[in-house]
Design an enzyme around this catalytic site. Sequence first.
Site, short mmCIF file in Angstrom:
data_model
loop_
_atom_site.label_atom_id
_atom_site.label_comp_id
_atom_site.label_asym_id
_atom_site.label_seq_id
_atom_site.Cartn_x
_atom_site.Cartn_y
_atom_site.Cartn_z
N ARG A 90 -9.23 -7.61 -29.05
CA ARG A 90 -9.47 -7.14 -27.69
C ARG A 90 -8.58 -7.85 -26.67
NH1 ARG A 90 -9.54 -3.02 -25.42
NH2 ARG A 90 -10.73 -2.33 -27.24
N LYS A 125 -1.30 -7.25 -3.02
CA LYS A 125 -2.60 -6.70 -3.38
C LYS A 125 -2.73 -6.73 -4.90
CE LYS A 125 -3.04 -3.69 0.64
NZ LYS A 125 -3.11 -2.28 1.13
N LYS A 157 2.41 -10.11 10.07
CA LYS A 157 1.70 -8.84 10.09
C LYS A 157 0.94 -8.71 11.42
CE LYS A 157 -0.07 -7.43 6.18
NZ LYS A 157 0.89 -6.39 5.78
N GLU A 187 6.02 -6.96 10.85
CA GLU A 187 5.38 -5.65 10.71
C GLU A 187 5.33 -4.96 12.06
OE1 GLU A 187 1.55 -4.90 8.33
OE2 GLU A 187 0.87 -4.88 10.41
N ASP A 208 5.07 0.14 9.36
CA ASP A 208 3.75 0.25 8.74
C ASP A 208 3.00 1.46 9.28
OD1 ASP A 208 1.61 -0.76 7.07
OD2 ASP A 208 0.59 -1.28 8.93
#
Length: 273
Positions: A90, A125, A157, A187, A208
């Site tokens: 697995r 992310k 950002k 951004e 963005d």
Amino acid sequence: MHRESFIRQVVAEDIGRGDLFSFFGKSKDARAYILAKSDGVFAGREYVEVFEKLYPLSIEWLTEDGKQFFKGEKLLFISADSKTLLALERSILNIILHASSIATLTSRYVQTLKGSGVKLLDTRKTRPMLRIFEKYAVRCGGGINHRMGLDDALMLKDTHLATIDDLPSYIAQARKSIPFTTAIEIESQTVESAKIAMKVGADIVMCDNMGVEEMRRVVEFKNTNYPHVLLEASGNITLDNILEVAKSGVDAISTGSIIHQANWLDLSMKIES
């Protein structure tokens, strides 16, 4: 995380206090193969090869990272004693499934962009503690890594910008301290904020969640006034709209979906009789 440490933790998570199957009966020599039950792009070889260093098994490879495979294809053979093989089954499958699924979706995005000259980038992310692994899978699919972490580039950002009172002064101060080779990315969510970002000295401007027409205006301004600046598009990027975004003239498109929207493929391990 070092690959050997990573593999040991993956296996330890699955085995727990011990594989109950291994406590009973006799072990015997066994040979298994991993069978593709769906089409995809392979990834995970660089990690699965580590199993040979840590455990008594040998692998015969029939594929390599970044290579396309098809349903019904055998991808590799593993030889070991039966109890070792089944205890690791697995863990090996999960690594290949996870990486190959990301590589497969990434490849679809890359193929959609083919001929556009626009680079496909990933994002931060990623699942906790799996960033290096998942970004490796992106590369197997033909994508390019964005920042690995906050120390790779100075990226401002919207949340960062909300805390800065004087952006020109902040950029000037940063330029004096960050390494010469470190880029500053800002951004921008509007055409006007993109222009400001270029004027204060950004190396990269992220468009963005802009519309394509807005991005075209940013591209036009950049080409006329700041041709050295790179433009990155991001936000709500899908397979359906990515080519249209690329046609705006940006240099790169970043999307987290190539990682967090990747659906697992269908692979299984079979013991040879």
